[in-house]
Design a protein around this motif. Sequence first.
Motif, PDB file in Angstrom:
ATOM      1  N   UNK A  76       0.820  -1.209   0.000  1.00 48.69           N
ATOM      2  CA  UNK A  76       0.000   0.000   0.000  1.00 48.69           C
ATOM      3  C   UNK A  76       0.858   1.264   0.000  1.00 48.69           C
ATOM      4  N   UNK A  77       1.821   1.344   0.926  1.00 47.51           N
ATOM      5  CA  UNK A  77       2.601   2.570   1.027  1.00 47.51           C
ATOM      6  C   UNK A  77       3.598   2.701  -0.122  1.00 47.51           C
ATOM      7  N   UNK A  78       4.033   1.557  -0.668  1.00 49.80           N
ATOM      8  CA  UNK A  78       4.898   1.601  -1.850  1.00 49.80           C
ATOM      9  C   UNK A  78       4.157   2.263  -3.008  1.00 49.80           C
ATOM     10  N   UNK A  79       2.893   1.920  -3.193  1.00 49.59           N
ATOM     11  CA  UNK A  79       2.085   2.519  -4.249  1.00 49.59           C
ATOM     12  C   UNK A  79       1.856   4.006  -4.004  1.00 49.59           C
ATOM     13  N   UNK A  80       1.892   4.407  -2.734  1.00 50.67           N
ATOM     14  CA  UNK A  80       1.699   5.819  -2.386  1.00 50.67           C
ATOM     15  C   UNK A  80       3.000   6.613  -2.447  1.00 50.67           C
ATOM     16  N   UNK A  81       4.097   5.961  -2.795  1.00 51.74           N
ATOM     17  CA  UNK A  81       5.360   6.660  -3.003  1.00 51.74           C
ATOM     18  C   UNK A  81       6.310   6.690  -1.836  1.00 51.74           C
ATOM     19  N   UNK A  82       6.066   5.884  -0.805  1.00 54.95           N
ATOM     20  CA  UNK A  82       6.953   5.886   0.360  1.00 54.95           C
ATOM     21  C   UNK A  82       8.294   5.243   0.042  1.00 54.95           C
ATOM     22  N   UNK A  83       9.331   5.731   0.718  1.00 57.23           N
ATOM     23  CA  UNK A  83      10.670   5.161   0.596  1.00 57.23           C
ATOM     24  C   UNK A  83      10.862   3.979   1.535  1.00 57.23           C
TER      25      UNK A  83
ATOM     26  N   UNK B 201       9.550  -5.937  -0.957  1.00 54.54           N
ATOM     27  CA  UNK B 201       8.889  -4.676  -1.303  1.00 54.54           C
ATOM     28  C   UNK B 201       9.876  -3.605  -1.753  1.00 54.54           C
ATOM     29  N   UNK B 202      11.171  -3.870  -1.582  1.00 53.02           N
ATOM     30  CA  UNK B 202      12.227  -2.916  -1.924  1.00 53.02           C
ATOM     31  C   UNK B 202      12.034  -1.589  -1.189  1.00 53.02           C
ATOM     32  N   UNK B 203      11.829  -1.725   0.111  1.00 57.81           N
ATOM     33  CA  UNK B 203      11.664  -0.558   0.971  1.00 57.81           C
ATOM     34  C   UNK B 203      12.757  -0.556   2.035  1.00 57.81           C
ATOM     35  N   UNK B 204      13.064   0.632   2.554  1.00 62.71           N
ATOM     36  CA  UNK B 204      14.063   0.781   3.609  1.00 62.71           C
ATOM     37  C   UNK B 204      13.392   0.756   4.980  1.00 62.71           C
TER      38      UNK B 204
END
Length: 333
Positions: free
Chosen positions: A35-42, A64-67
Amino acid sequence: DDSLIETRNLQIFRSLWGCVKQDGGSYKLSTYLQKIKQEGATGIECSVGLAASIPGFAAQLQQAKLQWIPVVSSCGPLDDASPFLPGAPTAGPGSSPNVHFAAWQSQVDAISSSIGVPPENVPFVVSFTGHDSMSMSDAMQLIDHTESWFEQNCSDLYSTVMHETHRGKIFYSPWVTKAIIAEVPHLQLVADLSHFTCVTEWCSVPSDRNERLGVDSMDRDMLTEAIDTLADHFGHIHGRVGSSQSPQVPDPRSNRWKNELDTFEHWWKMIWKRRLQKFPEGQFTFTTEHGPPPYQPYFFKEDDVGILSHVEEVNAWLGKRAQAKFREIYTQS
């Protein structure tokens, strides 16, 4: 350089506080990350203890390739719960600096070991350091211990540790924080300014009029003066709008809280301007951190699901708004 301006952005992180099932929320971690990846979160921000309680945390983050910005605490409780890992050292508010440090160190060690998130996915570490009941001597001893140990053992893994301004911790007050920074000028801080507005009972939109007031004026804006003094040390911002009586307004989108929103955005822009002058190519990060009850007041006849959805909407809105405000500052710099 127009191309640089086009790609320069404020990196938005989302707190897991009250969002995932392991912390009283309704989301599975994988669903929330998507969800937050789609919203542009790092990336996300949460405590080491919460991360350790979620099965497959590191793998889901990697997929998810998120930090991840990990949060460590030197003592508990935190939000009426233990921030510590099972079987690891613990500390209470009245513990000695050495006991605080042992609990703190075990959580930093766990970031890449037991939790298994690789250092390249951890931009920095956030620290809830000490307790506000500590003497200045004990507080300085703990700060020195955490800083020297981190430098010796973690500097090749993570960029820095940042101490959060937070009620109940060493950096609970702007006046105490200024005094410590004067003694330890290399410290990096997390600007969670809603705690300062509660402690000082001040949240008034700064203006030129305040700056021209004499030292004995009742309207002197000493909080903005303190934030200006500390601006170079604020390497990360926790985006939550508070008031003089609360760490969180019910809805910063409402005109009822326009004064508070204007005040906090003034302070955030102050910090960004100073950081851009000092670190023009540096990393700029912002965690949206409006939280669940009891930080979030209940509305009339509002249920738990409805109130958590409201908080989630506020955080998504605040992240987009902060990015827009940052771009304004960047294009003017």
